[in-house]
Design a protein around this motif. Structure first.
Motif, PDB file in Angstrom:
ATOM      1  N   ARG A  13     -34.730 -65.804  42.605  1.00 26.90           N
ATOM      2  CA  ARG A  13     -34.021 -66.221  41.393  1.00 26.90           C
ATOM      3  C   ARG A  13     -34.778 -65.887  40.113  1.00 26.90           C
ATOM      4  NH1 ARG A  13     -28.706 -67.104  42.490  1.00 26.90           N
ATOM      5  NH2 ARG A  13     -28.455 -68.300  44.418  1.00 26.90           N
ATOM      6  N   GLU A  14     -35.958 -65.251  40.235  1.00 26.55           N
ATOM      7  CA  GLU A  14     -36.742 -64.834  39.060  1.00 26.55           C
ATOM      8  C   GLU A  14     -37.145 -66.034  38.196  1.00 26.55           C
ATOM      9  OE1 GLU A  14     -37.566 -61.756  38.738  1.00 26.55           O
ATOM     10  OE2 GLU A  14     -36.029 -60.451  39.573  1.00 26.55           O
ATOM     11  N   ILE A  15     -37.396 -67.186  38.824  1.00 31.47           N
ATOM     12  CA  ILE A  15     -37.724 -68.394  38.057  1.00 31.47           C
ATOM     13  C   ILE A  15     -39.072 -68.266  37.318  1.00 31.47           C
ATOM     14  CG2 ILE A  15     -38.105 -70.891  38.190  1.00 31.47           C
ATOM     15  CD1 ILE A  15     -35.199 -69.963  38.697  1.00 31.47           C
ATOM     16  N   PRO A  16     -40.148 -67.792  37.986  1.00 26.45           N
ATOM     17  CA  PRO A  16     -41.413 -67.655  37.249  1.00 26.45           C
ATOM     18  C   PRO A  16     -41.290 -66.713  36.054  1.00 26.45           C
ATOM     19  CG  PRO A  16     -41.796 -67.542  39.607  1.00 26.45           C
ATOM     20  CD  PRO A  16     -40.324 -67.482  39.413  1.00 26.45           C
ATOM     21  N   GLN A  17     -40.507 -65.647  36.204  1.00 22.36           N
ATOM     22  CA  GLN A  17     -40.301 -64.716  35.096  1.00 22.36           C
ATOM     23  C   GLN A  17     -39.626 -65.425  33.926  1.00 22.36           C
ATOM     24  OE1 GLN A  17     -38.745 -60.788  36.036  1.00 22.36           O
ATOM     25  NE2 GLN A  17     -37.186 -61.022  34.455  1.00 22.36           N
ATOM     26  N   LEU A  18     -38.643 -66.259  34.223  1.00 21.92           N
ATOM     27  CA  LEU A  18     -37.944 -67.002  33.176  1.00 21.92           C
ATOM     28  C   LEU A  18     -38.903 -67.959  32.477  1.00 21.92           C
ATOM     29  CD1 LEU A  18     -35.365 -67.925  31.715  1.00 21.92           C
ATOM     30  CD2 LEU A  18     -34.926 -69.469  33.641  1.00 21.92           C
ATOM     31  N   PHE A  19     -39.697 -68.725  33.274  1.00 25.48           N
ATOM     32  CA  PHE A  19     -40.657 -69.658  32.675  1.00 25.48           C
ATOM     33  C   PHE A  19     -41.651 -68.930  31.778  1.00 25.48           C
ATOM     34  CE2 PHE A  19     -40.504 -73.380  35.957  1.00 25.48           C
ATOM     35  CZ  PHE A  19     -39.215 -73.655  35.537  1.00 25.48           C
ATOM     36  N   GLU A  20     -42.086 -67.798  32.264  1.00 27.03           N
ATOM     37  CA  GLU A  20     -43.078 -67.034  31.496  1.00 27.03           C
ATOM     38  C   GLU A  20     -42.530 -66.625  30.136  1.00 27.03           C
ATOM     39  OE1 GLU A  20     -44.551 -62.488  31.289  1.00 27.03           O
ATOM     40  OE2 GLU A  20     -43.648 -63.220  33.132  1.00 27.03           O
ATOM     41  N   SER A  21     -41.295 -66.124  30.126  1.00 26.62           N
ATOM     42  CA  SER A  21     -40.674 -65.678  28.881  1.00 26.62           C
ATOM     43  C   SER A  21     -40.493 -66.849  27.916  1.00 26.62           C
ATOM     44  CB  SER A  21     -39.335 -65.017  29.186  1.00 26.62           C
ATOM     45  OG  SER A  21     -38.796 -64.427  28.023  1.00 26.62           O
ATOM     46  N   LEU A  22     -40.052 -67.992  28.441  1.00 22.65           N
ATOM     47  CA  LEU A  22     -39.887 -69.183  27.601  1.00 22.65           C
ATOM     48  C   LEU A  22     -41.226 -69.629  27.011  1.00 22.65           C
ATOM     49  CD1 LEU A  22     -37.442 -71.196  29.892  1.00 22.65           C
ATOM     50  CD2 LEU A  22     -36.853 -70.088  27.726  1.00 22.65           C
ATOM     51  N   LEU A  23     -42.268 -69.628  27.815  1.00 23.06           N
ATOM     52  CA  LEU A  23     -43.583 -70.031  27.339  1.00 23.06           C
ATOM     53  C   LEU A  23     -44.119 -69.063  26.283  1.00 23.06           C
ATOM     54  CD1 LEU A  23     -45.149 -71.205  30.692  1.00 23.06           C
ATOM     55  CD2 LEU A  23     -45.017 -72.575  28.626  1.00 23.06           C
ATOM     56  N   ASN A  24     -43.860 -67.768  26.483  1.00 23.77           N
ATOM     57  CA  ASN A  24     -44.286 -66.795  25.478  1.00 23.77           C
ATOM     58  C   ASN A  24     -43.650 -67.093  24.126  1.00 23.77           C
ATOM     59  OD1 ASN A  24     -45.870 -65.435  27.266  1.00 23.77           O
ATOM     60  ND2 ASN A  24     -44.456 -63.760  27.620  1.00 23.77           N
ATOM     61  N   GLY A  25     -42.328 -67.409  24.174  1.00 22.69           N
ATOM     62  CA  GLY A  25     -41.636 -67.753  22.934  1.00 22.69           C
ATOM     63  C   GLY A  25     -42.199 -69.012  22.296  1.00 22.69           C
ATOM     64  N   MET A  27     -45.257 -70.289  22.643  1.00 21.31           N
ATOM     65  CA  MET A  27     -46.603 -70.056  22.135  1.00 21.31           C
ATOM     66  C   MET A  27     -46.590 -69.197  20.873  1.00 21.31           C
ATOM     67  SD  MET A  27     -48.357 -71.827  24.119  1.00 21.31           S
ATOM     68  CE  MET A  27     -49.971 -71.353  23.515  1.00 21.31           C
ATOM     69  N   CYS A  28     -45.555 -68.347  20.762  1.00 20.97           N
ATOM     70  CA  CYS A  28     -45.467 -67.474  19.593  1.00 20.97           C
ATOM     71  C   CYS A  28     -44.975 -68.230  18.352  1.00 20.97           C
ATOM     72  CB  CYS A  28     -44.539 -66.298  19.917  1.00 20.97           C
ATOM     73  SG  CYS A  28     -44.380 -65.113  18.581  1.00 20.97           S
ATOM     74  N   TYR A  29     -43.907 -69.050  18.516  1.00 17.42           N
ATOM     75  CA  TYR A  29     -43.275 -69.690  17.355  1.00 17.42           C
ATOM     76  C   TYR A  29     -43.708 -71.139  17.123  1.00 17.42           C
ATOM     77  CZ  TYR A  29     -40.225 -65.616  17.343  1.00 17.42           C
ATOM     78  OH  TYR A  29     -39.760 -64.342  17.304  1.00 17.42           O
ATOM     79  N   THR A  58     -38.609 -61.324  25.775  1.00 20.80           N
ATOM     80  CA  THR A  58     -37.221 -61.514  25.353  1.00 20.80           C
ATOM     81  C   THR A  58     -37.110 -62.438  24.141  1.00 20.80           C
ATOM     82  OG1 THR A  58     -36.336 -61.094  27.565  1.00 20.80           O
ATOM     83  CG2 THR A  58     -34.972 -62.424  26.100  1.00 20.80           C
ATOM     84  N   PHE A  59     -37.934 -63.470  24.076  1.00 18.85           N
ATOM     85  CA  PHE A  59     -37.844 -64.464  22.997  1.00 18.85           C
ATOM     86  C   PHE A  59     -38.930 -64.268  21.941  1.00 18.85           C
ATOM     87  CE2 PHE A  59     -36.352 -66.537  26.977  1.00 18.85           C
ATOM     88  CZ  PHE A  59     -35.006 -66.473  26.681  1.00 18.85           C
ATOM     89  N   VAL A  60     -39.472 -63.053  21.886  1.00 21.19           N
ATOM     90  CA  VAL A  60     -40.483 -62.731  20.874  1.00 21.19           C
ATOM     91  C   VAL A  60     -39.918 -61.633  19.983  1.00 21.19           C
ATOM     92  CG1 VAL A  60     -42.832 -61.911  20.466  1.00 21.19           C
ATOM     93  CG2 VAL A  60     -42.333 -63.300  22.486  1.00 21.19           C
ATOM     94  N   SER A  61     -39.895 -61.850  18.681  1.00 18.67           N
ATOM     95  CA  SER A  61     -39.355 -60.848  17.765  1.00 18.67           C
ATOM     96  C   SER A  61     -40.275 -59.637  17.695  1.00 18.67           C
ATOM     97  CB  SER A  61     -39.186 -61.453  16.368  1.00 18.67           C
ATOM     98  OG  SER A  61     -40.440 -61.899  15.862  1.00 18.67           O
ATOM     99  N   PRO A  62     -39.749 -58.455  17.331  1.00 13.83           N
ATOM    100  CA  PRO A  62     -40.546 -57.215  17.352  1.00 13.83           C
ATOM    101  C   PRO A  62     -41.840 -57.298  16.557  1.00 13.83           C
ATOM    102  CG  PRO A  62     -38.224 -56.705  17.036  1.00 13.83           C
ATOM    103  CD  PRO A  62     -38.340 -58.198  16.964  1.00 13.83           C
ATOM    104  N   GLU A  63     -41.807 -57.987  15.407  1.00 15.89           N
ATOM    105  CA  GLU A  63     -43.021 -58.021  14.580  1.00 15.89           C
ATOM    106  C   GLU A  63     -44.116 -58.886  15.188  1.00 15.89           C
ATOM    107  OE1 GLU A  63     -40.184 -61.191  12.995  1.00 15.89           O
ATOM    108  OE2 GLU A  63     -40.085 -59.123  13.687  1.00 15.89           O
ATOM    109  N   LYS A  64     -43.764 -59.684  16.213  1.00 15.61           N
ATOM    110  CA  LYS A  64     -44.755 -60.567  16.811  1.00 15.61           C
ATOM    111  C   LYS A  64     -45.135 -60.162  18.222  1.00 15.61           C
ATOM    112  CE  LYS A  64     -43.976 -64.720  14.106  1.00 15.61           C
ATOM    113  NZ  LYS A  64     -44.006 -66.184  14.126  1.00 15.61           N
TER     114      LYS A  64
END
Length: 573
Positions: A13-25, A27-29, A58-64
């Motif tokens: 179900r790609e759950i770790p990938q989803l968590f990772e993307s959410l955490l990246n967002g 930590m970034c914002y 996915t949840f990180v804008s290009p400039e970041k």
């Protein structure tokens, strides 16, 4: 739900990938309302079509997207290990608690989206259940590994895994992925795929088949470092089958397979390179498994049914208690790999053969200097950044006539050579990946062979950096006579590096310096312990002045040379 089913569900179900993307967002914002932010992210996931469409940024804008590491020295595996929920029911948890938030590290320009990176930190097999029997089938390209592996799997009802097919399928399914595009290029040139990537793919596949009675793995490991990594991260195999085949027969089979199947890694240049790699790696690898009593070798020049008959006897004997003893030979016949009269390497019948040899400058061009290298005085000088390794080596070269080799300098020289190998190294470095240990070792060996007749020994600076590198060096080149560890506190190294940075055009921040020092300590600890156990380590207090450090190092070298001279005198009497 069983542990195996839980792991399979998370991966599918790609759950770790989803968590990772959410955490990246996050930590970034660092949003004031993280719940509202996460809700908006999950809504975006639905719009995209599900978790499989989500990437690490996915949840990180290009400039970041080019993010500095919040605290370096941690690998991608550490990131996943740290952020996963501290739940005792999560399958095979190895860590007791989460670290402080400041230890997170988000790396940029690398593919952090693979579920595999999470899996690396968990046991492959459920410790509460019997482990499947593991058979590794190894041999040169064209030795019949795939054919014999399938026969073994069919006879005993085992699952069959082809490592080559695993990698090829991954490359095909992720053709737009930068990392896997690079791996495709590496394989197409005949080099080995990165070790950790290959191990991760094997682990992922094994986790999908937890209920098998046995598993046959075809084409892995290919060198000692891979064998060590397999045992460290997965398990010790129950049996290793080695198919020994003459060079001429391998060449004939590969040429025939290239005509019939058209595999991308069966091109002329890659075939030659793969045969060279096999020639170099086979004997150390087989000897490694022989010392553990795990391997049986078979003459694979014969008819495949004859070979399989002997293999089946060996499997019956080794894995099933009530069977008769196997007839397969336990010792490696080196002539099957390195036939002195065989034209397989000296006259390869390829139009580009001469060009290929010079462009790669691989082991094939260094000749057989194994014995000379093993007898030479090899001294490792290890220490953190700013411990004074380079300065001490310069002084030692002047006093003793040693040759100073730095892996960093060797890589820079290779990059400036515009060789085929330099292009591969450049591509790897541009992707932010470490240069494979096999290439670094190859550069070291070539430099050592080039200086054999004009030196009194070799000072190798900043190597090995990891334990696997140390063991691979010993297997392929020889053991160091001495290993100097320039012992220095993090504060002193940091102070020295800051002063050096201020006086040079290239400025390193205090945070960057701290990350480099932390990374050194993490990697060097097992290396130092390894040589300390072997009584080859000389720890030197590098907090002192360079002059005092030099005197201390010279005392150890003088003592070693004196003992060497005395031993030589005794032999000559």
């Amino acid at each position: 739900m069983s542990a195996g089913e839980a792991k399979e569900y998370l991966a599918r179900r790609e759950i770790p990938q989803l968590f990772e993307s959410l955490l990246n967002g996050l930590m970034c914002y660092k949003p004031d309302d993280p719940i509202e932010y996460l809700e908006s992210c999950l809504q975006k996931v639905k719009e995209l079509g599900g978790a499989e469409k989500v990437k690490w940024d996915t949840f990180v804008s290009p400039e970041k997207k080019t993010l500095p590491p919040l605290n370096g020295g941690q690998s991608r595996r550490s990131f996943f290990r740290n952020v996963m929920p501290d739940n005792s029911n999560f399958p095979y948890r190895r860590y007791d608690r989460l670290p402080p938030i400041h230890q997170f590290s988000i790396e940029s320009d690398t593919d952090l989206s693979e579920t595999a990176e999470l899996i690396e930190e968990y046991d492959v097999f459920d410790p509460a259940r019997p482990r499947p029997k593991i058979i590794l089938v190894i041999g040169g390209p064209g030795s019949g590994k795939g054919t014999q592996s399938l026969k073994i799997a069919e006879r005993y009802g085992f699952n069959y895994i082809s490592v080559g097919e695993l990698l090829r399928k991954k490359i095909h399914s992720t053709s737009s992925n930068r990392k896997w595009s690079l791996i495709a290029k590496i394989i197409t040139t005949g080099e080995l795929a990165p070790q950790e990537t290959t191990i991760t793919e094997i682990k992922q596949r094994l986790m999908q088949i937890p209920d098998e009675e046995g598993i046959v793995i075809d084409g892995f490991p290919r060198d000692v470092a891979q064998a060590i990594s397999f045992e460290d991260q997965i398990c010790t195999p129950d049996l290793v089958v080695f198919l020994a085949c003459s060079n001429q027969r391998l060449k004939e089979r590969l040429l025939k397979r290239a005509e019939q199947q058209g595999r991308p890694d069966d091109n002329l240049k890659a075939t030659q390179r793969r045969l060279m790699n096999f020639k170099q790696n086979a004997i150390p690898l087989v000897k490694y498994f022989q010392e553990k009593g795990l391997i049986i070798t078979f003459d694979a020049d014969r008819d495949e049914e004859e070979v399989f008959f002997d293999i089946s006897l060996a499997v019956d004997s080794k894995l099933f208690a009530n069977k008769e003893a196997a007839a397969g030979p336990n010792e490696l016949d080196c002539s099957l790999i390195m036939d002195s009269g065989d034209p397989g390497y000296t006259e390869f019948d390829f139009e580009d053969q001469e060009e290929d040899q010079s462009s790669f400058s691989g082991y094939g061009s260094t000749g057989d200097f194994s014995e000379d290298l093993r007898k030479s005085n090899i001294i490792f000088v290890v220490g953190g950044p700013g411990s004074g390794k380079g300065s001490q080596c310069e002084q030692l070269v002047k006093k003793y006539g040693f040759t100073h080799l730095s892996t960093g300098d060797l890589l820079q020289n290779e990059l400036s050579s515009l060789s085929e190998r330099s292009k591969l190294i450049k591509d790897i470095m541009e992707c932010g990946e470490p240069v494979p240990a096999g290439i670094v070792l190859e550069l070291l060996k070539e430099a050592m062979v080039a200086n054999l007749g004009d030196t009194k020994g070799f000072l190798i600076d900043g190597y090995p950096r990891e334990l696997n590198e140390a063991k691979e060096f010993e297997s392929k080149i020889g053991e160091p006579k001495l290993v100097f560890c320039l012992d220095c506190s993090a504060e002193t190294m940091s102070s020295r590096l800051l002063m050096r940075s201020q006086s040079s055009q290239h400025f390193d921040s205090a945070e960057t310096i701290k990350e480099g020092i932390e990374s050194y300590y993490q990697a060097a600890k097992p290396v130092i312990a390894y040589y300390e156990k072997k009584a080859q380590l000389c720890k030197v207090d590098a907090e002192a002045t360079p002059e005092d450090v030099f005197l201390e190092v010279c005392k150890s070298i003088d003592s070693f040379l004196k003992n060497e001279a005395a031993a030589f005198s005794t032999v000559m009497q």
